[in-house]
Design an enzyme around this catalytic site. Structure first.
Site, short mmCIF file in Angstrom:
data_model
loop_
_atom_site.label_atom_id
_atom_site.label_comp_id
_atom_site.label_asym_id
_atom_site.label_seq_id
_atom_site.Cartn_x
_atom_site.Cartn_y
_atom_site.Cartn_z
N LYS A 149 -58.91 -25.55 -12.61
CA LYS A 149 -57.83 -26.39 -12.07
C LYS A 149 -57.87 -27.75 -12.75
O LYS A 149 -58.93 -28.39 -12.78
CB LYS A 149 -58.03 -26.59 -10.56
N ASP A 178 -54.89 -24.57 -15.05
CA ASP A 178 -53.77 -24.56 -14.11
C ASP A 178 -53.54 -25.97 -13.59
O ASP A 178 -54.37 -26.52 -12.86
CB ASP A 178 -54.04 -23.60 -12.95
N GLU A 204 -51.12 -23.36 -17.30
CA GLU A 204 -50.22 -22.85 -16.27
C GLU A 204 -49.48 -24.00 -15.59
O GLU A 204 -50.10 -24.98 -15.17
CB GLU A 204 -51.10 -22.10 -15.26
N ASP A 232 -45.79 -20.31 -13.22
CA ASP A 232 -46.25 -19.75 -11.94
C ASP A 232 -45.25 -20.14 -10.85
O ASP A 232 -44.40 -19.35 -10.46
CB ASP A 232 -47.67 -20.23 -11.65
N LYS A 256 -46.69 -13.13 -8.67
CA LYS A 256 -47.32 -12.77 -7.40
C LYS A 256 -46.42 -11.70 -6.79
O LYS A 256 -45.36 -12.04 -6.24
CB LYS A 256 -47.39 -14.00 -6.50
MG MG Z 1 -50.97 -21.32 -10.57
#
Ligand code: MG
Length: 347
Positions: A149, A178, A204, A232, A256
């Site tokens: 992250k 991300d 991301e 995303d 997702k």
């Molecule tokens: Mg993500």
């Protein structure tokens, strides 16, 4: 086709609250749907909305379920608007499918290509310097894709840490960054230039999906830099997938399945070599569904990208967890997850 329909809401505290761009997330709320075919087949589906991704709320999904009543038909289910209720449509679509498949002699599944017995999973690293202390053990366990992250702390510190994080990775490993939409154009450009020559698989969501001019900005960045960009938060429902494909998005799609609504339609159109399957923080019911879809999707793909499903254990009540984070997930281990057990646990 007619079904007996029932649903049960859940509100499950996390073992540890999850940090999101919208603050701390302490409980997972959603619902399980159960459809029973008139000839006895039973199927379950999970509706796991993430409203800040643009899905319905659990309350909205529950209201739509109450409106549906205890008898449902294919037509009634088809009338639920997939754009407004993507997670509920997903849940009911999968419940219908599994209700049909539970009587294979009556509802023969179409022939599927032989699926790979296992798929790789990405390891999750904490933000900041804490990542450094985690890499060796995860590498030892066998992980070769790592997700870190970024955009969570001071930018100069994070940029400086990139060297140390990459140096700590095992040979041949790849790093996903991300940013969860944390950056503006200038910051994104700094990161994209900095990552050239590093084993970075992709960055991301460098800028927020709802930022002004986000689409043009993302397309521009993806064209100007060699480091791939993954979408995303920008690809939530099936409609987003179609829109970005029409814009010839050259980067990666993080999907997702639980949020996609008409998942099958969207998945058919996605390029396999540029698609990453990812968890929407589901229980074992949704996890089994989404992972089975990943196995089907990558059935004939030589080197599928690692799955973003290294999230469990998540819940205080461990019965609701999906497969525990490991470098690989095996198709056969999904059979251990019995939706009926979780359904009964919500009684
Ligand atoms: Mg993500």
């Amino acid at each position: 086709m007619n079904y007996t329909f029932a649903y049960r809401r859940y509100s499950l505290p996390f073992r540890t609250p999850l940090r999101t761009a919208h603050g701390l997330w302490t409980r997972r709320e959603g619902l399980l749907a159960r459809l029973e075919h008139e000839d006895g087949g039973v199927g379950f589906g999970e509706c796991a909305p993430i409203p800040w991704f643009g899905t319905e709320t659990v309350a909205e999904a529950a209201h739509a379920c109450a409106t549906l009543g205890s008898r449902a038909s294919d037509e009634r289910i088809g009338e639920i608007d997939a754009a407004r209720y993507p997670c509920l449509r997903f849940a009911l679509g999968r419940a219908k499918l599994s209700a049909g498949l539970s009587f294979p002699e009556k509802h023969l599944p179409t022939a599927q290509p032989e699926a790979s017995p296992y798929l790789p999973v990405a390891a999750l690293l904490p933000a900041g310097r804490a990542a450094l202390g985690k890499i060796a053990a995860l590498a030892e366990a066998g992980f070769r894709t790592f997700k870190w992250k970024v955009g969570a702390g001071d930018m100069a510190d994070e940029l400086a840490l990139l060297d140390d994080v990459c140096a700590a990775l095992p040979a041949g490993a790849r790093l996903r960054l991300d940013a969860n939409g944390a950056w503006g154009r200038r910051d994104a450009e700094r990161w994209l230039s900095r990552c050239v020559g590093y084993p970075v698989e992709f960055i991301e969501q460098p800028v927020a999906a709802d930022a002004a001019g986000a689409e043009d900005l993302l397309l521009g960045l993806a064209t100007d830099y060699p480091v791939p960009i993954a979408l995303d938060e920008s690809v939530v429902g099936a409609g987003d997938v179609g829109r970005w494909l029409e814009m010839d998005w050259p980067g990666i799609f993080v999907v997702k399945p639980s949020l996609l609504g008409d998942a099958d339609g969207a998945l058919k159109r996605l390029p396999k070599e540029r698609t990453v399957f990812s968890s929407a923080i589901e229980t074992g019911v949704g996890a089994k569904t989404a992972l089975n879809m990943a196995f089907e999707f990558f059935a004939d793909t030589e080197k599928p990208r690692a799955l973003g499903f290294g999230v469990w254990p998540l819940f205080e009540d461990a019965r609701f967890d999906g497969p525990r984070a490991a470098p690989f997930v095996r198709a056969e281990e999904l059979e251990q997850f019995k939706p009926e057990i979780l359904w009964n646990a919500l009684n």
